[in-house]
Design a protein around this motif. Sequence first.
Motif, PDB file in Angstrom:
ATOM      1  N   ALA A  39       0.816  -1.219   0.000  1.00  0.00           N
ATOM      2  CA  ALA A  39       0.000   0.000   0.000  1.00  0.00           C
ATOM      3  C   ALA A  39       0.844   1.260   0.000  1.00  0.00           C
ATOM      4  CB  ALA A  39      -0.916   0.004   1.225  1.00  0.00           C
ATOM      5  N   ILE A  40       0.232   2.350  -0.430  1.00  0.00           N
ATOM      6  CA  ILE A  40       0.800   3.688  -0.282  1.00  0.00           C
ATOM      7  C   ILE A  40       0.293   4.254   1.035  1.00  0.00           C
ATOM      8  CG2 ILE A  40       0.833   6.049  -1.153  1.00  0.00           C
ATOM      9  CD1 ILE A  40       2.522   4.137  -2.799  1.00  0.00           C
ATOM     10  N   SER A  41       1.213   4.658   1.883  1.00  0.00           N
ATOM     11  CA  SER A  41       0.862   5.209   3.188  1.00  0.00           C
ATOM     12  C   SER A  41       0.897   6.733   3.136  1.00  0.00           C
ATOM     13  CB  SER A  41       1.838   4.702   4.251  1.00  0.00           C
ATOM     14  OG  SER A  41       1.567   5.292   5.505  1.00  0.00           O
ATOM     15  N   GLN A  42      -0.206   7.359   3.521  1.00  0.00           N
ATOM     16  CA  GLN A  42      -0.279   8.813   3.577  1.00  0.00           C
ATOM     17  C   GLN A  42      -0.042   9.298   5.012  1.00  0.00           C
ATOM     18  OE1 GLN A  42      -3.255  10.781   0.914  1.00  0.00           O
ATOM     19  NE2 GLN A  42      -4.368   8.863   1.180  1.00  0.00           N
ATOM     20  N   PRO A  43       0.633  10.424   5.183  1.00  0.00           N
ATOM     21  CA  PRO A  43       0.889  10.958   6.523  1.00  0.00           C
ATOM     22  C   PRO A  43      -0.346  11.682   7.063  1.00  0.00           C
ATOM     23  CG  PRO A  43       1.837  12.426   4.893  1.00  0.00           C
ATOM     24  CD  PRO A  43       1.246  11.262   4.126  1.00  0.00           C
ATOM     25  N   SER A  44      -1.400  10.913   7.363  1.00  0.00           N
ATOM     26  CA  SER A  44      -2.703  11.511   7.655  1.00  0.00           C
ATOM     27  C   SER A  44      -2.689  12.415   8.883  1.00  0.00           C
ATOM     28  CB  SER A  44      -3.765  10.417   7.804  1.00  0.00           C
ATOM     29  OG  SER A  44      -3.299   9.367   8.624  1.00  0.00           O
ATOM     30  N   LYS A  45      -2.035  11.979   9.965  1.00  0.00           N
ATOM     31  CA  LYS A  45      -1.999  12.840  11.157  1.00  0.00           C
ATOM     32  C   LYS A  45      -1.235  14.126  10.877  1.00  0.00           C
ATOM     33  CE  LYS A  45      -2.556   9.306  14.722  1.00  0.00           C
ATOM     34  NZ  LYS A  45      -1.966   8.659  15.927  1.00  0.00           N
ATOM     35  N   GLU A  46      -0.178  14.005  10.078  1.00  0.00           N
ATOM     36  CA  GLU A  46       0.595  15.201   9.733  1.00  0.00           C
ATOM     37  C   GLU A  46      -0.220  16.143   8.846  1.00  0.00           C
ATOM     38  OE1 GLU A  46       4.838  16.555   7.691  1.00  0.00           O
ATOM     39  OE2 GLU A  46       4.407  14.434   7.984  1.00  0.00           O
ATOM     40  N   ILE A  47      -1.058  15.584   7.969  1.00  0.00           N
ATOM     41  CA  ILE A  47      -1.929  16.417   7.144  1.00  0.00           C
ATOM     42  C   ILE A  47      -2.838  17.245   8.044  1.00  0.00           C
ATOM     43  CG2 ILE A  47      -3.894  16.373   5.542  1.00  0.00           C
ATOM     44  CD1 ILE A  47      -2.575  13.951   4.203  1.00  0.00           C
ATOM     45  N   GLY A  48      -3.436  16.581   9.063  1.00  0.00           N
ATOM     46  CA  GLY A  48      -4.305  17.305   9.982  1.00  0.00           C
ATOM     47  C   GLY A  48      -3.566  18.361  10.768  1.00  0.00           C
ATOM     48  N   ALA A  49      -2.377  18.003  11.270  1.00  0.00           N
ATOM     49  CA  ALA A  49      -1.589  18.953  12.053  1.00  0.00           C
ATOM     50  C   ALA A  49      -1.151  20.136  11.193  1.00  0.00           C
ATOM     51  CB  ALA A  49      -0.368  18.248  12.648  1.00  0.00           C
ATOM     52  N   ARG A  50      -0.755  19.859   9.941  1.00  0.00           N
ATOM     53  CA  ARG A  50      -0.317  20.943   9.060  1.00  0.00           C
ATOM     54  C   ARG A  50      -1.486  21.857   8.698  1.00  0.00           C
ATOM     55  NH1 ARG A  50       4.126  21.577   5.577  1.00  0.00           N
ATOM     56  NH2 ARG A  50       5.134  20.083   6.967  1.00  0.00           N
ATOM     57  N   ALA A  51      -2.675  21.269   8.519  1.00  0.00           N
ATOM     58  CA  ALA A  51      -3.848  22.080   8.213  1.00  0.00           C
ATOM     59  C   ALA A  51      -4.144  23.053   9.347  1.00  0.00           C
ATOM     60  CB  ALA A  51      -5.060  21.177   7.957  1.00  0.00           C
ATOM     61  N   LEU A  52      -4.055  22.572  10.598  1.00  0.00           N
ATOM     62  CA  LEU A  52      -4.295  23.447  11.744  1.00  0.00           C
ATOM     63  C   LEU A  52      -3.242  24.543  11.808  1.00  0.00           C
ATOM     64  CD1 LEU A  52      -3.815  24.113  14.999  1.00  0.00           C
ATOM     65  CD2 LEU A  52      -6.143  23.986  14.110  1.00  0.00           C
ATOM     66  N   LYS A  53      -2.000  24.189  11.535  1.00  0.00           N
ATOM     67  CA  LYS A  53      -0.912  25.174  11.550  1.00  0.00           C
ATOM     68  C   LYS A  53      -1.139  26.248  10.481  1.00  0.00           C
ATOM     69  CE  LYS A  53       4.171  25.426  11.401  1.00  0.00           C
ATOM     70  NZ  LYS A  53       4.371  26.340  10.269  1.00  0.00           N
TER      71      LYS A  53
END
Length: 379
Positions: A304-318
């Motif tokens: 599978a391709i793994s996406q950095p989902s938690k980092e996406i959320g954290a970056r969006a908040l930032k």
Amino acid sequence: MTTMVDVAQRAGVSIATVSHVLNDTRPVRPATRQAVLEAMDALGYTPNGLARSLVTSRTRSVGLAVSAISNPYFTEILQGVEAGALEHGYGLLIADPHDDPAHERKVAQLLHERRVDGMIIAPSANPGELLAYLGKHDVPTVFLDRLVDTPADTVSDGPSSTATAASFRFDQVCTENAEPMAELVAHLAELGHRRIGLVAGLPGLSTTTERITGYRHGLANAGLPYDERLVAHGDSQSGAAERTTGALLSLAAPPTALVTGNNAMTIGALRALRERGLSVPADMALCCFDDFSWADLFTPRLTAISQPSKEIGARALKLLLERLASPSRPGRTVRLPAALVHRTSCGCPEKSGRPKGHTTSGRPESPKNPENPEKGPVS
């Protein structure tokens, strides 16, 4: 009931100083701030959030609108947003737009009426009404996972992002899509597959479009023709993917390998294969976009391709906090790298090496230009 006057008297400061500490409206010396906080703790003082918002014109709340919150991918995004929000003293109001443009616009309006300071949204395939509402009311917004068109010039802003000067000032954050998908297809081709099917997501989503582009690049890089009959839309849902996988398997010349466009569609594809008594990878090789916690528990284990989902959320908040601090700055679109997690559903033995094209950084190499490899990556 304890009041700000009580806190000020215990801390030996003015009421105005207590207000500045609570509302962050003026710098306060660290020792004074600490004395106020200790007085609040000793007296059990709880700030009045409504009164605070009247002073600052901020509610210190963020609206988060993502569809299919039960999807593990979006659940992890939510965790990333929530962790960042709590760290900075913000609360979350969460809504599900159901990937429906009309409902999406209503959700944005409801969040706006509740005076959230800004919104983080995974937009639908047709976000016109949403964009019109957000633009009309100048709502600080970050789009995540799916991108919206920004008719503007772009300039470099680091290795994985671009700064965008748009008529509306929104920010965006997502994963790289095309290159990782191309890598999956190229790997299946290296294993000898010549008919590689794709179960694609909901038409109109940027993720669907980019992953189809990557699929085509992967075929071209392997010298394989594109056959539109091998591409079917599972609409990003398990049930639809099960039906569309069945249609692919019913072709006169069915695929020998499948790539699925997200984790929900992977489940649907596996159901369709099981219903026909087909095993993975003996009868059908399978790779998927979106790694998830169960992927390592299947037999065989899912490549599978793994996406950095938690980092996406954290970056969006930032990005949203930066937008609140500087409303007039240019919009930014940030792309985060994805990584190939190589297991055995593709047909490789358990302890094989990395497939060609996988870098030590976890970021796939750029696919070459299929028309002229000497020109380098396709833009």
